[in-house]
Design a protein around this motif. Structure first.
Motif, PDB file in Angstrom:
ATOM      1  N   MET A   1       0.680  -1.205  -0.125  1.00  0.00           N
ATOM      2  CA  MET A   1       0.036  -0.011  -0.094  1.00  0.00           C
ATOM      3  C   MET A   1       0.981   1.303   0.011  1.00  0.00           C
ATOM      4  O   MET A   1       0.525   2.087  -0.630  1.00  0.00           O
ATOM      5  CB  MET A   1      -0.882   0.109   1.304  1.00  0.00           C
ATOM      6  N   LEU A   2       2.118   1.263   0.736  1.00  0.00           N
ATOM      7  CA  LEU A   2       2.769   2.471   0.813  1.00  0.00           C
ATOM      8  C   LEU A   2       3.484   2.600  -0.572  1.00  0.00           C
ATOM      9  O   LEU A   2       3.701   3.719  -1.097  1.00  0.00           O
ATOM     10  CB  LEU A   2       3.873   2.106   1.747  1.00  0.00           C
ATOM     11  N   GLY A  45      -8.759   2.389   1.199  1.00  0.00           N
ATOM     12  CA  GLY A  45      -8.122   1.142   1.515  1.00  0.00           C
ATOM     13  C   GLY A  45      -7.684   1.342   3.177  1.00  0.00           C
ATOM     14  O   GLY A  45      -7.659   0.150   3.576  1.00  0.00           O
ATOM     15  N   ILE A  46      -7.897   2.508   3.562  1.00  0.00           N
ATOM     16  CA  ILE A  46      -7.420   2.604   4.900  1.00  0.00           C
ATOM     17  C   ILE A  46      -8.367   1.921   6.048  1.00  0.00           C
ATOM     18  O   ILE A  46      -7.911   1.135   6.910  1.00  0.00           O
ATOM     19  CB  ILE A  46      -7.257   4.115   5.123  1.00  0.00           C
ATOM     20  N   ARG A  54      -3.520   2.130  10.578  1.00  0.00           N
ATOM     21  CA  ARG A  54      -4.373   3.360  10.112  1.00  0.00           C
ATOM     22  C   ARG A  54      -3.916   4.693  10.327  1.00  0.00           C
ATOM     23  O   ARG A  54      -3.720   5.541   9.210  1.00  0.00           O
ATOM     24  CB  ARG A  54      -5.998   3.306  10.742  1.00  0.00           C
ATOM     25  N   SER A  55      -3.381   4.994  11.421  1.00  0.00           N
ATOM     26  CA  SER A  55      -2.917   6.264  11.709  1.00  0.00           C
ATOM     27  C   SER A  55      -1.793   6.555  10.808  1.00  0.00           C
ATOM     28  O   SER A  55      -1.751   7.657  10.289  1.00  0.00           O
ATOM     29  CB  SER A  55      -2.748   6.377  13.503  1.00  0.00           C
ATOM     30  N   ILE A  57      -0.761   5.504   8.002  1.00  0.00           N
ATOM     31  CA  ILE A  57      -0.894   5.545   6.540  1.00  0.00           C
ATOM     32  C   ILE A  57      -1.866   6.700   6.396  1.00  0.00           C
ATOM     33  O   ILE A  57      -1.617   7.389   5.458  1.00  0.00           O
ATOM     34  CB  ILE A  57      -1.646   4.285   6.084  1.00  0.00           C
ATOM     35  N   GLY A  58      -2.805   6.957   7.269  1.00  0.00           N
ATOM     36  CA  GLY A  58      -3.709   7.974   7.107  1.00  0.00           C
ATOM     37  C   GLY A  58      -2.888   9.379   7.032  1.00  0.00           C
ATOM     38  O   GLY A  58      -2.884  10.311   6.118  1.00  0.00           O
ATOM     39  N   GLN A  59      -1.955   9.428   7.960  1.00  0.00           N
ATOM     40  CA  GLN A  59      -1.016  10.647   7.973  1.00  0.00           C
ATOM     41  C   GLN A  59      -0.117  10.666   6.705  1.00  0.00           C
ATOM     42  O   GLN A  59      -0.055  11.818   6.147  1.00  0.00           O
ATOM     43  CB  GLN A  59       0.187  10.523   9.311  1.00  0.00           C
ATOM     44  N   ARG A  60       0.440   9.622   6.132  1.00  0.00           N
ATOM     45  CA  ARG A  60       1.095   9.829   4.796  1.00  0.00           C
ATOM     46  C   ARG A  60       0.213  10.003   3.874  1.00  0.00           C
ATOM     47  O   ARG A  60       0.743  10.845   2.908  1.00  0.00           O
ATOM     48  CB  ARG A  60       1.644   8.257   4.440  1.00  0.00           C
ATOM     49  N   VAL A  61      -1.112   9.594   3.787  1.00  0.00           N
ATOM     50  CA  VAL A  61      -1.904   9.992   2.624  1.00  0.00           C
ATOM     51  C   VAL A  61      -2.037  11.492   2.672  1.00  0.00           C
ATOM     52  O   VAL A  61      -2.074  12.061   1.562  1.00  0.00           O
ATOM     53  CB  VAL A  61      -3.407   9.015   2.837  1.00  0.00           C
ATOM     54  N   ASN A  62      -2.519  11.998   4.021  1.00  0.00           N
ATOM     55  CA  ASN A  62      -2.745  13.440   4.046  1.00  0.00           C
ATOM     56  C   ASN A  62      -1.437  14.143   3.641  1.00  0.00           C
ATOM     57  O   ASN A  62      -1.762  15.342   2.764  1.00  0.00           O
ATOM     58  CB  ASN A  62      -3.091  13.905   5.538  1.00  0.00           C
TER      59      ASN A  62
END
Ligand SMILES: [Zn+2]
Length: 346
Positions: A1-2, A45-46, A54-55, A57-62
């Motif tokens: 996912m990353l 997908g999160i 989640r936290s 990946i969420g930060q990375r997405v943001n």
């Protein structure tokens, strides 16, 4: 996912950077941020990730979304500026293009000739004097030593004005009357020229018109001699027709001068050799002479103390000679094809 996220960021930046127009940027924006964009898929997908991931990946997405948004904003600002510049360029006035010029008028050849003559005398220190075009017989004739029986006074030559009770009024036959009026109005010294319209009973032909134009000049002071007359008129003829012109004076009779003379100048076409225009190489330019003592006396000047000279030059004649105009009637026909030749710009 990353990996998908890194890939989405990298491609997203490339897509935004590739937009070359604002419309193109709109499309890129949908590709990068739209519902079907990789970034959105990662975000969706999160929810299916384990809670502890989640936290992060969420930060990375943001973070990726912010980077992309900044890139999109930057690109938009750049494209907007470019579009504005393009508009300015499109609207720019091209100063190198020929304009739609309005045809400007031009001075009449008579005005050109008069201006040139007047300029020459102003440089010599003369003043311009003016007077009425309707004159009385005294100013037009008697004061100028033209007695009642002189042929110039007959109805054949002069145009009288029909004003009941004023049989003495006529259209001036010369601007000499301005000389009289000037002397009556001031003491010597006098250095004037009087340009203006004059009238004679003439049938128009190639060299005559009933209305024509003169510059008369008058100098009165103590000690004025014939040498002053000669030097002045020689300088004027050269200023008008070229420094290599030669002049000569021949005797002539005019009632208001004594002695009277006619000034001739070497022909500007043949340089004095003789040609069909001049005949013997000389062109008669003007009449002149020393002011008659009677004229000075008529105006209240003491002829024992003062002397002077006077001259009369035809402006029409100067225009014909200078501009090689073959027929004086062209000056008054008003033919635009003739007149346009004298324009500074057409
Ligand atoms: Zn000639």
């Amino acid at each position: 996912m990353l990996r998908v996220l890194d890939d989405a960021l990298e491609r997203g930046l490339a897509t935004l950077a590739a937009a070359t127009t604002l419309a193109g940027l709109e499309e890129a924006h949908i590709q990068v941020f739209g519902r079907k964009a990789p970034l959105s898929e990662v975000q969706r997908g999160i929810g299916s990730l384990p809670a502890e991931a989640r936290s992060d990946i969420g930060q990375r997405v943001n973070h990726a979304r912010r980077q992309l948004q900044e890139a999109a904003d930057g690109r938009r600002a750049m494209l907007e500026q470019a579009s504005e510049d393009a508009l300015l360029v499109a609207d720019r006035v091209d100063l190198s293009l020929p304009g739609r010029r309005r045809r400007s008028g031009s001075l009449h050849p008579l005005s050109l000739a008069e201006d040139e003559i007047v300029d020459i005398f102003l440089r010599l220190g003369y003043r311009v004097a003016e007077g009425p075009e309707i004159e009385d017989e005294w100013h037009n004739f008697e004061a100028l030593n033209i007695p009642p029986d002189h042929p110039a006074r007959t109805m054949k030559d002069s145009i009288y004005v029909n004003i009941p009770g004023h049989p003495e009024l006529l259209l001036r036959t010369e601007t000499s009357s301005v000389q009289i009026r000037t002397m009556q109005s001031q003491p010597p010294p006098v250095f004037i020229i009087a340009p203006g319209r004059v009238y004679r009973r003439e049938t128009p032909d190639a060299t005559h018109l009933p209305v024509f134009h003169q510059v008369e000049g008058l100098v009165v002071d103590e000690g004025i001699t014939f040498a002053d007359l000669k030097g002045t008129l020689d300088a004027v003829a050269r200023a008008l027709f070229g420094q290599d012109r030669e002049t000569k004076l021949g005797p002539a009779f005019f009632p208001f001068v004594e002695p009277g003379a006619e000034l001739a100048v070497t022909c500007m076409r043949c340089d004095g050799a003789g040609c069909p225009v001049c005949g013997n190489g000389w062109i008669e330019l003007l009449g002149c002479g020393m002011v008659h003592p009677v004229v000075l006396e008529n105006c209240g000047y003491d002829p024992e103390r003062y002397t002077g000279f006077a001259f009369g030059l035809g402006i029409d004649r100067v225009a014909l000679l200078k501009y090689r105009i073959p027929d004086i009637r062209l000056l008054v026909d008003g033919d635009i094809r003739f007149l346009a030749q004298f324009g500074a710009s057409r």
